[in-house]
Design a protein around this motif. Structure first.
Motif, PDB file in Angstrom:
ATOM      1  N   TRP A  33      17.888  -4.947  -3.985  1.00 53.68           N
ATOM      2  CA  TRP A  33      16.570  -5.349  -4.895  1.00 53.68           C
ATOM      3  C   TRP A  33      15.385  -6.243  -4.232  1.00 53.68           C
ATOM      4  O   TRP A  33      14.293  -5.824  -4.434  1.00 53.68           O
ATOM      5  N   SER A  34      15.986  -7.408  -3.593  1.00 52.97           N
ATOM      6  CA  SER A  34      15.090  -8.209  -2.984  1.00 52.97           C
ATOM      7  C   SER A  34      14.197  -7.334  -1.889  1.00 52.97           C
ATOM      8  O   SER A  34      13.013  -7.612  -2.072  1.00 52.97           O
ATOM      9  N   GLN A  35      14.888  -6.795  -1.243  1.00 53.88           N
ATOM     10  CA  GLN A  35      14.159  -6.001  -0.024  1.00 53.88           C
ATOM     11  C   GLN A  35      13.034  -4.895  -0.745  1.00 53.88           C
ATOM     12  O   GLN A  35      11.925  -4.673  -0.224  1.00 53.88           O
ATOM     13  N   LEU A  36      13.571  -4.309  -1.741  1.00 56.12           N
ATOM     14  CA  LEU A  36      12.732  -3.436  -2.498  1.00 56.12           C
ATOM     15  C   LEU A  36      11.659  -4.161  -3.200  1.00 56.12           C
ATOM     16  O   LEU A  36      10.482  -3.419  -3.044  1.00 56.12           O
ATOM     17  N   GLN A  37      11.789  -5.302  -3.598  1.00 49.84           N
ATOM     18  CA  GLN A  37      10.518  -5.929  -4.252  1.00 49.84           C
ATOM     19  C   GLN A  37       9.583  -6.680  -3.197  1.00 49.84           C
ATOM     20  O   GLN A  37       8.356  -6.422  -3.385  1.00 49.84           O
ATOM     21  N   ASP A  38      10.157  -7.036  -2.026  1.00 51.69           N
ATOM     22  CA  ASP A  38       9.195  -7.353  -0.962  1.00 51.69           C
ATOM     23  C   ASP A  38       8.415  -6.034  -0.397  1.00 51.69           C
ATOM     24  O   ASP A  38       7.156  -6.153  -0.058  1.00 51.69           O
ATOM     25  N   ALA A  39       9.226  -4.927  -0.349  1.00 49.02           N
ATOM     26  CA  ALA A  39       8.496  -3.717   0.444  1.00 49.02           C
ATOM     27  C   ALA A  39       7.451  -3.161  -0.565  1.00 49.02           C
ATOM     28  O   ALA A  39       6.304  -2.891   0.234  1.00 49.02           O
ATOM     29  N   ASN A  40       7.515  -3.245  -1.986  1.00 47.02           N
ATOM     30  CA  ASN A  40       6.658  -2.744  -2.768  1.00 47.02           C
ATOM     31  C   ASN A  40       5.866  -3.522  -3.385  1.00 47.02           C
ATOM     32  O   ASN A  40       4.937  -2.916  -4.098  1.00 47.02           O
ATOM     33  N   GLY A  41       5.939  -4.917  -3.373  1.00 43.42           N
ATOM     34  CA  GLY A  41       5.097  -5.620  -4.271  1.00 43.42           C
ATOM     35  C   GLY A  41       5.328  -5.576  -5.747  1.00 43.42           C
ATOM     36  O   GLY A  41       4.245  -5.596  -6.253  1.00 43.42           O
TER      37      GLY A  41
END
Length: 102
Positions: free
Chosen positions: A75-83
């Motif tokens: 989820w953290s990677q998703l947040q960072d990648a998609n803002g």
């Protein structure tokens, strides 16, 4: 040069200052609540008239999140990648679980 206030006067000034801060905080809170209430009323009226639909969904971002979920990213990677927020990721996860179980 002014004479320093006695202990009683100092206590009175402190009490009055505290009371004034409490009054200002109460007025600010009432103003905030009134603005929120009026905004909600305006949104209800606009929805009833068909003028308010809310913010449109970012389908491009959401499909990107869904694709990354399939790849197994955190989820953290998703947040960072998609803002986006954690709540947005959670919404997409819940939506994908709903389509998987059908």
């Amino acid at each position: 040069m002014a004479m320093p206030p006695d202990e009683f006067t100092g206590c009175m000034f402190a009490a009055v200052n505290t009371m004034m801060l409490d009054v200002l905080a109460a007025v600010a809170r009432k103003d905030y609540d009134d603005r929120r209430r009026r905004q909600a009323q305006g949104q209800e009226r606009a929805k009833a008239e068909g003028k308010y639909r809310g913010r449109p969904e970012d389908t491009r971002r959401n499909s990107s999140i869904a694709a990354m979920l399939v790849k197994g990213l955190s989820w953290s990677q998703l947040q960072d990648a998609n803002g986006c927020s954690r709540a947005t990721v959670g919404k997409i996860v819940a939506r994908s679980k709903g389509t998987m179980s059908m």
